[in-house]
Design a protein around this motif. Structure first.
Motif, mmCIF file in Angstrom:
data_model
loop_
_atom_site.group_PDB
_atom_site.id
_atom_site.type_symbol
_atom_site.label_atom_id
_atom_site.label_comp_id
_atom_site.label_asym_id
_atom_site.label_seq_id
_atom_site.Cartn_x
_atom_site.Cartn_y
_atom_site.Cartn_z
ATOM 1 N N ASP A 143 50.480 105.939 65.782
ATOM 2 C CA ASP A 143 49.250 106.415 65.608
ATOM 3 C C ASP A 143 48.428 106.493 66.761
ATOM 4 O O ASP A 143 47.278 107.299 67.001
ATOM 5 C CB ASP A 143 48.729 105.520 64.509
ATOM 6 C CG ASP A 143 49.072 105.778 63.090
ATOM 7 O OD1 ASP A 143 49.648 106.917 62.867
ATOM 8 O OD2 ASP A 143 48.866 104.901 62.363
ATOM 9 N N VAL A 176 47.306 117.534 59.130
ATOM 10 C CA VAL A 176 47.830 116.448 58.134
ATOM 11 C C VAL A 176 47.873 115.024 58.950
ATOM 12 O O VAL A 176 47.397 114.330 58.659
ATOM 13 C CB VAL A 176 48.996 116.807 57.585
ATOM 14 C CG1 VAL A 176 49.482 115.664 56.619
ATOM 15 C CG2 VAL A 176 48.938 118.114 56.531
ATOM 16 N N ARG A 177 48.722 115.128 59.931
ATOM 17 C CA ARG A 177 48.823 113.998 60.822
ATOM 18 C C ARG A 177 47.585 113.396 61.227
ATOM 19 O O ARG A 177 47.442 112.102 61.163
ATOM 20 C CB ARG A 177 49.865 114.129 62.027
ATOM 21 C CG ARG A 177 51.246 114.486 61.883
ATOM 22 C CD ARG A 177 52.113 113.271 61.724
ATOM 23 N NE ARG A 177 51.875 112.790 62.783
ATOM 24 C CZ ARG A 177 52.540 112.672 63.950
ATOM 25 N NH1 ARG A 177 53.412 113.682 64.343
ATOM 26 N NH2 ARG A 177 52.345 111.910 65.050
ATOM 27 N N GLN A 179 44.710 113.715 60.025
ATOM 28 C CA GLN A 179 43.732 113.215 58.968
ATOM 29 C C GLN A 179 44.246 111.813 58.619
ATOM 30 O O GLN A 179 43.635 110.864 58.259
ATOM 31 C CB GLN A 179 44.054 114.216 57.690
ATOM 32 C CG GLN A 179 42.946 113.725 56.503
ATOM 33 C CD GLN A 179 41.558 113.435 56.717
ATOM 34 O OE1 GLN A 179 40.975 114.395 57.834
ATOM 35 N NE2 GLN A 179 40.870 112.534 56.106
ATOM 36 N N ARG A 180 45.572 111.489 58.451
ATOM 37 C CA ARG A 180 46.008 110.225 58.152
ATOM 38 C C ARG A 180 45.643 109.196 59.310
ATOM 39 O O ARG A 180 45.389 108.048 58.850
ATOM 40 C CB ARG A 180 47.594 110.353 58.069
ATOM 41 C CG ARG A 180 48.043 110.963 56.812
ATOM 42 C CD ARG A 180 49.631 111.326 56.999
ATOM 43 N NE ARG A 180 50.185 111.918 56.014
ATOM 44 C CZ ARG A 180 51.195 112.651 55.989
ATOM 45 N NH1 ARG A 180 52.340 112.476 56.831
ATOM 46 N NH2 ARG A 180 51.831 113.065 54.742
ATOM 47 N N VAL A 181 45.862 109.531 60.436
ATOM 48 C CA VAL A 181 45.338 108.544 61.483
ATOM 49 C C VAL A 181 43.934 108.430 61.516
ATOM 50 O O VAL A 181 43.491 107.162 61.579
ATOM 51 C CB VAL A 181 45.731 109.274 62.872
ATOM 52 C CG1 VAL A 181 44.828 108.563 64.049
ATOM 53 C CG2 VAL A 181 47.095 109.163 63.310
ATOM 54 N N GLU A 183 42.218 108.084 58.728
ATOM 55 C CA GLU A 183 41.909 107.199 57.658
ATOM 56 C C GLU A 183 42.272 105.942 57.945
ATOM 57 O O GLU A 183 41.823 105.027 57.641
ATOM 58 C CB GLU A 183 42.884 107.708 56.420
ATOM 59 C CG GLU A 183 42.445 109.012 55.776
ATOM 60 C CD GLU A 183 43.450 109.444 54.853
ATOM 61 O OE1 GLU A 183 44.403 109.037 54.666
ATOM 62 O OE2 GLU A 183 43.118 110.651 54.233
ATOM 63 N N ARG A 184 43.619 105.894 58.779
ATOM 64 C CA ARG A 184 43.751 104.474 59.370
ATOM 65 C C ARG A 184 42.754 103.643 60.078
ATOM 66 O O ARG A 184 42.363 102.644 60.270
ATOM 67 C CB ARG A 184 45.342 104.457 59.949
ATOM 68 C CG ARG A 184 46.092 104.662 59.017
ATOM 69 C CD ARG A 184 47.511 105.134 59.658
ATOM 70 N NE ARG A 184 48.535 105.556 58.416
ATOM 71 C CZ ARG A 184 49.374 106.228 58.558
ATOM 72 N NH1 ARG A 184 49.581 107.035 59.975
ATOM 73 N NH2 ARG A 184 50.274 106.736 57.761
#
Length: 569
Positions: A143, A176-177, A179-181, A183-184
């Motif tokens: 990340d 997509v990747r 967006q996930r980062v 969120e974390r």
């Protein structure tokens, strides 16, 4: 009135001119190039590794590779994405090297500077901007690597296209990747806020917390925050991270940070922030020659096409190379020049079976050809139908590691561009494999101005484009088709290309292309200073060679695909 766009365009023109001059051997331009782009590389690597002691080594290796391979860069406008991709590869390589002896990466060891702290102090961040910088400590390695690019994208230093290219994924996948980062990162921001607070229950939870962020404590603290009315109560509006990072500056390279760019045991030091960079005699010796003399080689086949033809009942050919008549020109071609590498072998006369039997698709296997005279232009390139190619890697898939793959579908031309770096890891090459073929696949042309076994320079015939005594060698398996810097293929259906890197360090970039682009490349020869004309392999029929290492099967290990593989029609 001079606008921001005008300033950006002027800066772009300046860097294009600087890169072009550096490729031509201008020392001052090269100095400016390294000094100008060092901060970007330092920020990417520093944030990805959170200031680990390896930052200096990874930054140095990135810049060394960029300087050593500058001549292979065809488009100065792509320099930034090219440089960032090199940096990301070095970060991933470093992570793989440390897997066997995994250390605690969650905090910087003694003597290394925590990059989150550097960001806060050097950019004088306060409030929620400080919170974002400190939250990065709580992210996992993967990340942090992506966040190091996204941070610079939001700050205006990179584009989304460059971010996706550096990671080697499509822009849709990158979205997509990212967006996930994000969120974390928001979860990690909550942890930073909670640890700065005065929740009595949290004190009990963290009684044994060493202060070193890791994934176990991240999950434990996040679970507490979700169920805690005190820690979960945000009394001030939380500003999205992207709004906090817009326009934020790069973290300055630390005073005293040195960059040693050395080859052949000699080194030179560039002080960070200095406009002048010292260079070893070895580096200067290479860079004072035009870039074309430094890039990996390519070579031409005197206007001829070399294929080996056999019916499905014949055994697969090994190294036979048969010049076909499909691409002969009105003017008799000159005799081929002597091969520049011992691996190139002369082409034997066609066998009776090869000239009498009708070619069947899939029975044609590419073979070794000799290094031709560079002044002889190629024959005509047949124009096959083009409805368009889609790639799972997008418009520019960068594949640097064993197992990296891209699937190509449709009808049209594809460019596979080689970058071989034996100076970083020498050895033999296992070429990529084409697997799961549905339809037809042809090896239609070779270009890029150089063949991989061309001399590194016109005066040094002992050094080859694939390596030298000073940098190490890359060796092709016996009988393998000699590769050019740009290899062109025609896909009619779908197929997956998988990197089989073993031994020598190499990477390939894959671009959906067009007939016009192929023809332009192979016709750009010595008059334009590209080195050699290209080679036409396409006969226009089914006797056009299929690539080596191709199969309709999908083996568990693509490296096991036979070199002279036969493809049933």
């Amino acid at each position: 009135m001079r606008t921001y766009a005008d300033a950006g365009a002027e800066a772009g023109r300046h860097w294009r001119a600087t890169i072009t001059a550096a490729q031509a051997g201008d020392r001052q331009a090269l100095d400016e190039l390294v000094a100008g782009w060092l901060p970007l590389v330092y920020n990417i690597v520093g944030r990805a590794l959170n200031g680990h002691a390896d930052v200096d080594d990874v930054v140095q290796e990135t810049m060394l590779r960029a300087v050593g391979n500058l001549g292979s860069l065809r488009d100065p406008d792509s320099f930034r994405s090219w440089l960032v991709a090199i940096a990301m590869r070095q970060i991933r390589d470093r992570a793989r090297r440390r897997t066997a002896t995994r250390l605690d990466e969650s905090t910087a060891p003694e003597g290394a500077a925590d990059f989150a702290e550097l960001t806060v102090l050097r950019l004088q961040l306060e409030g929620q901007r400080r919170e974002v910088a400190e939250a990065v400590r709580w992210l996992d390695d993967e990340d942090r690597q992506l966040l190091s690019l996204w941070w610079l994208e939001v700050a205006g230093e990179l584009t989304r296209r460059e971010l996706a290219a550096a990671v080697g994924i499509s822009r849709q996948h990158a979205a997509v990747r990212v967006q996930r980062v994000k969120e974390r990162l928001e979860v990690s921001r909550g942890i930073v806020r909670a640890l700065d607070g005065a929740c009595p229950d949290l004190r009990e939870v963290t009684a044994r917390f060493s202060g070193r962020p890791d994934s176990v404590w991240r999950k434990r603290l996040a679970r507490h925050i979700r169920g805690c009315g005190y820690c979960g109560d945000t009394r001030e509006n939380v500003v999205p991270a992207e709004r906090l990072l817009v326009g934020i500056a790069l973290v300055p390279v630390p005073v005293g940070f040195t960059l040693s760019l050395g080859l052949g045991g000699k080194s030179a030091v560039a002080a960070a922030g200095s406009a002048s960079v010292g260079w070893s005699a070895k580096v200067l010796g290479a860079l004072t020659k035009p870039a074309v003399a430094m890039t990996a080689g390519a070579t031409l086949a005197a206007g001829g096409v070399y294929v080996a033809v056999q019916t499905p009942d014949d055994p697969p050919p090994r190294t036979a190379a048969v010049p076909t008549a499909a691409s002969t020109t009105a003017e008799p071609p000159r005799p081929p020049a002597p091969a520049a590498s011992p691996s190139a072998s002369p082409s034997p006369s066609p066998s009776p079976s090869a000239t009498k039997k009708k070619a069947v698709y899939g029975s044609v296997v590419d073979a070794v050809d000799t290094a031709p005279d560079p002044d002889t232009p190629p024959g005509a390139l047949p124009h096959r139908p083009e409805s368009g190619i889609t790639s799972t890697g997008g418009a520019h898939a960068v594949m640097n590691h064993r197992g990296d793959a891209v699937t190509l579908s449709g009808q049209g031309y594809v460019l596979v561009r080689w970058q071989i770096s034996p100076q970083y890891r020498a050895g033999s090459l296992v070429p990529p494999a084409w697997t799961g073929l549905e339809g037809r696949l042809f090896h239609v042309a070779s270009g890029g101005g150089r063949r991989m076994d061309d001399p590194t320079s016109a005066t040094d015939t002992t050094a080859t484009g694939m390596g030298s005594a000073a940098t190490g060698y890359a060796v092709l398996p016996a009988g393998t088709q000699q590769m050019w810097q740009n290899e062109y293929f025609y896909v009619d259906g779908s197929v997956t290309l998988t990197v089989n890197e073993r031994g020598a360090d190499y990477g390939v970039s894959v671009f959906p292309s067009t007939w016009d682009a192929v023809e332009k490349d192979i016709l750009t020869g010595p008059p334009a200073g590209a080195g050699r004309y290209g080679l036409v392999r396409d006969t226009g029929g089914d006797d056009t060679p299929v690539p080596q290492y191709v199969t309709r099967d999908t083996p568990a290990d693509p490296a096991t695909v036979p070199q002279a593989s036969r493809v049933p029609a």
